[in-house]
Design an enzyme around this catalytic site. Structure first.
Site, PDB file in Angstrom:
ATOM      1  CB  ILE A  66      -5.014  14.324  74.575  1.00 14.23           C
ATOM      2  CG1 ILE A  66      -3.701  13.412  74.175  1.00 14.23           C
ATOM      3  CG2 ILE A  66      -4.585  15.485  75.141  1.00 14.23           C
ATOM      4  CD1 ILE A  66      -2.716  14.190  73.205  1.00 14.23           C
ATOM      5  N   GLY A 121      -4.978   9.653  71.537  1.00 14.12           N
ATOM      6  CA  GLY A 121      -3.865   9.297  72.142  1.00 14.12           C
ATOM      7  C   GLY A 121      -3.689   8.061  72.736  1.00 14.12           C
ATOM      8  CG  ASP A 124      -0.099   8.430  70.046  1.00 11.47           C
ATOM      9  OD1 ASP A 124       0.314   8.471  69.174  1.00 11.47           O
ATOM     10  OD2 ASP A 124      -1.706   8.919  69.936  1.00 11.47           O
ATOM     11  CD  GLU A 144      -4.215  11.551  67.426  1.00  9.05           C
ATOM     12  OE1 GLU A 144      -3.791  11.361  68.594  1.00  9.05           O
ATOM     13  OE2 GLU A 144      -5.077  10.745  66.496  1.00  9.05           O
ATOM     14  CG  ASP A 152       1.800  15.330  68.287  1.00  8.91           C
ATOM     15  OD1 ASP A 152       1.199  14.585  69.241  1.00  8.91           O
ATOM     16  OD2 ASP A 152       1.819  16.550  68.209  1.00  8.91           O
TER      17      ASP A 152
END
Length: 270
Positions: A66, A121, A124, A144, A152
């Site tokens: 991110i 991210g 993810d 993270e 998340d």
């Protein structure tokens, strides 16, 4: 397909090659990224002439995760009221989750090709793909934890089914970096290639192999595998029986049987 700020999309020979295209920013996931990926995979899902997807990153790295500018913008939206802040944050998190759910729920198999950094991210994102492949220089980390937050957007929910509970806990709690060979050993990636060009060539070849198969059979296989992540064996057997009660009436079955008997390669309609 449309022009995008964070991606390039090329469609050739029934393969959609979706590439994160911010190499000067290590393919960090900025605000347009999260909006555009939903649009891209929605269109891919609708188009019957696309049978498989390759997801890659332009330049030296797959993605550094991110974009910090995006996180800063989210922080700037918060006010003094903790209740309203919580509602605002939950809404934003759910929006980000929807971006990778669009990848996971795409009817077409999605193959991730990872070189260089795959951090935060980006983990993810590849966890939402069907299969993952890496160049020898790939580096994976759930970062993270080092930012003082809990991942998340899907890592903690999808990776236990890929690498197992214990290994996920180790990586999530420590944030340590996993190289390509360890990633292959723990099942995070299916195969390691010597370098990025060989990686992309190999993954595109696999995608073409998938694209030659019956799209009815491929979609059915993906749906059954996804279904079994959250259901009992007897539930899965019932579901596939209902599914195939309809799908075995497809012309693809007859086409495959005739091709086998006549010793030629079958060609399936979109």
């Amino acid at each position: 397909m449309s022009d995008y700020q964070a991606f390039t999309v090329h469609i050739d020979d029934r393969i959609a090659h979706v590439q994160i295209n911010r190499p000067d920013k290590l393919n960090a996931m900025n605000a347009p990224f999260w909006r555009e990926i939903i649009d891209i995979f929605g269109l891919i899902d609708e188009r019957d002439d696309i049978r498989a997807v390759v997801l890659s990153g332009a330049g030296r790295h797959f993605s550094s995760g991110i974009d910090l500018a995006l996180l800063s913008s989210v922080a700037s939206e918060l006010g003094a009221d903790s209740g309203r802040n919580a509602r605002r944050l939950r809404r934003r998190i759910k929006e980000l989750q929807a971006s990778f759910t669009a990848v996971a729920e795409c009817r077409k198999p999605v193959l991730a090709a990872v070189q260089g950094y795959c951090l935060g991210g980006a983990i993810d994102l590849i966890a939402a793909c069907d299969m993952r492949y890496a160049a020898a220089d790939a580096q994976f980390a759930i970062r993270e934890i080092d930012m003082g937050m809990t991942a998340d957007v899907g890592t903690l929910q999808r990776l236990p089914r890929i690498i197992g509970d214990g290994m996920l806990r180790e990586l999530a709690y420590t944030g340590r970096t996993v190289d390509a060979r360890e990633a292959e050993r723990i099942g995070l990636v299916n195969r390691v290639y010597d370098d990025a060009p060989q990686l992309l060539e190999g993954v595109l070849a696999l995608a073409r192999q998938i694209a030659e198969k019956s799209p009815i059979a491929v979609e059915g296989s993906k749906r059954m595998i996804d279904y079994m992540r959250d259901h009992r064996v007897d539930d899965g057997l019932e579901y596939v029986a209902i599914w195939n009660a309809a799908m075995l009436q497809s012309a693809d079955l007859k086409q495959a049987m005739l091709a086998h008997m006549n010793k030629h390669k079958p060609v399936f309609d979109d």
